[in-house]
Design an enzyme around this catalytic site. Structure first.
Site, PDB file in Angstrom:
ATOM      1  N   GLU A   4       1.750   0.116  11.206  1.00 23.74           N
ATOM      2  CA  GLU A   4       2.074   1.270  11.326  1.00 23.74           C
ATOM      3  C   GLU A   4       0.821   2.104  12.027  1.00 23.74           C
ATOM      4  O   GLU A   4       1.003   3.168  12.493  1.00 23.74           O
ATOM      5  CB  GLU A   4       2.617   2.110  10.324  1.00 23.74           C
ATOM      6  CG  GLU A   4       1.586   2.756   9.176  1.00 23.74           C
ATOM      7  CD  GLU A   4       0.983   1.718   8.286  1.00 23.74           C
ATOM      8  OE1 GLU A   4       0.155   1.983   7.466  1.00 23.74           O
ATOM      9  OE2 GLU A   4       1.283   0.330   8.408  1.00 23.74           O
ATOM     10  N   HIS A  63      -2.035  -3.265   8.438  1.00 24.03           N
ATOM     11  CA  HIS A  63      -1.483  -1.895   8.694  1.00 24.03           C
ATOM     12  C   HIS A  63      -0.697  -1.917   9.855  1.00 24.03           C
ATOM     13  O   HIS A  63      -1.260  -1.215  10.939  1.00 24.03           O
ATOM     14  CB  HIS A  63      -2.127  -0.596   8.413  1.00 24.03           C
ATOM     15  CG  HIS A  63      -2.403  -0.387   7.127  1.00 24.03           C
ATOM     16  ND1 HIS A  63      -1.602   0.648   6.381  1.00 24.03           N
ATOM     17  CD2 HIS A  63      -3.460  -0.568   6.095  1.00 24.03           C
ATOM     18  CE1 HIS A  63      -2.146   0.639   5.030  1.00 24.03           C
ATOM     19  NE2 HIS A  63      -3.148   0.030   5.079  1.00 24.03           N
ATOM     20  N   CYS A  93       0.437  -3.173   2.653  1.00 23.98           N
ATOM     21  CA  CYS A  93      -0.745  -3.029   1.780  1.00 23.98           C
ATOM     22  C   CYS A  93      -0.726  -2.733   0.532  1.00 23.98           C
ATOM     23  O   CYS A  93      -0.299  -3.547  -0.318  1.00 23.98           O
ATOM     24  CB  CYS A  93      -1.717  -1.755   2.378  1.00 23.98           C
ATOM     25  SG  CYS A  93      -3.468  -1.801   1.833  1.00 23.98           S
TER      26      CYS A  93
END
Length: 262
Positions: free
Chosen positions: A227, A225, A96
């Protein structure tokens, strides 16, 4: 077996460093989170790391433009560190805001006369977009995406629309496999180059690109994302599943980075 070392590089406004470090730790890496000013003071620290990751957030508040100040600091004070990661058999990941930083550094393409070949600009709808998206891997050259076909990950950005200024360049990097991660529809069966409509393509990115890599495949940036989808319970509809997978869709990306060095 020696664990690969991962450097999570943060700056004021970074807010995804803890989650990203946790993802790499889950995958079997040794992680260290270091502020960019600490690394500027001690650049030799970087030599002990195999992976450099710039996580998501709003570095320096994105006050000028997303990732610009962070990228300028890297370019002016840590260019040798970046060059070492690029030239040696090491990995760089930008998530990002980290992808925005890498894009501004111009390390994905050979750029003549300092003219950027591409940029990440404002979403077509002109607003911050926060939603889950379907993704398809479109190339096998990137170590981070080995053995991954599709993913379902969240996005959260206002400046994520990839624009490639020259269609000839777009064709060249597509043929080289650098447009490695694309937005897709729920079925994952669309023509990758046929422009998808919102919300399948959440920002109107050219050629539905959600992530790209350099020619080596070892420098990778993506707007979604990974994660934020490490566990099955991160999935927005996890309670409706009859069976739960062992991990969320984003975990394999971090596992691949660790496996690269094993």
């Amino acid at each position: 077996m020696t664990k690969p070392s991962v450097l999570i590089l943060r700056a004021p406004g970074t807010n995804c460093d803890i989650e990203t470090a946790h993802a790499f730790t889950m995958a079997g890496a040794e992680t260290s989170t270091i502020h960019i000013q600490q690394l500027i003071e001690r650049p030799l620290w970087a030599k002990k790391f195999q992976v450099l990751c710039i996580p998501g957030g709003f570095s320096y508040g994105d006050d000028i433009a997303a990732g610009r100040i962070f990228a300028t600091e890297l370019q002016t004070s840590l260019s040798d560190v970046l060059a070492d990661f690029i030239e040696q058999d090491r990995l760089i990941l930008g998530i990002c805001n980290g992808f925005q930083v890498l894009m501004r550094l111009g390390i994905f393409f050979d750029v003549p006369d300092n003219k950027p070949a591409a940029s990440l600009t404002w979403n077509r709808q002109g607003r911050f977009e926060d939603r889950w998206v379907h993704l398809r891997v479109a190339s096998d050259i990137c170590p981070f995406l080995q053995d991954i076909d599709q993913m379902y990950l969240p996005i959260a950005h206002a400046e994520g629309r990839l624009v490639i200024r020259d269609e000839t360049v777009a064709d060249e990097i597509s043929e080289a496999g650098q447009l490695v991660l694309r937005y897709t529809n729920e079925a994952g069966d669309n023509d990758l180059d046929e422009q998808l409509a919102f919300p399948d393509n959440p920002n109107a990115a050219q050629r539905n690109v959600a992530g790209l890599c350099d020619p080596s495949g070892r420098v990778f940036g993506l707007m979604p994302h990974p994660e934020r989808h490490l566990f099955p319970t991160h999935h927005p509809f996890w309670t409706r599943r009859e069976e739960q997978p062992e991990h969320g869709d984003g975990f394999q990306l971090f596992q691949n980075a660790v496996n690269y060095f094993n």
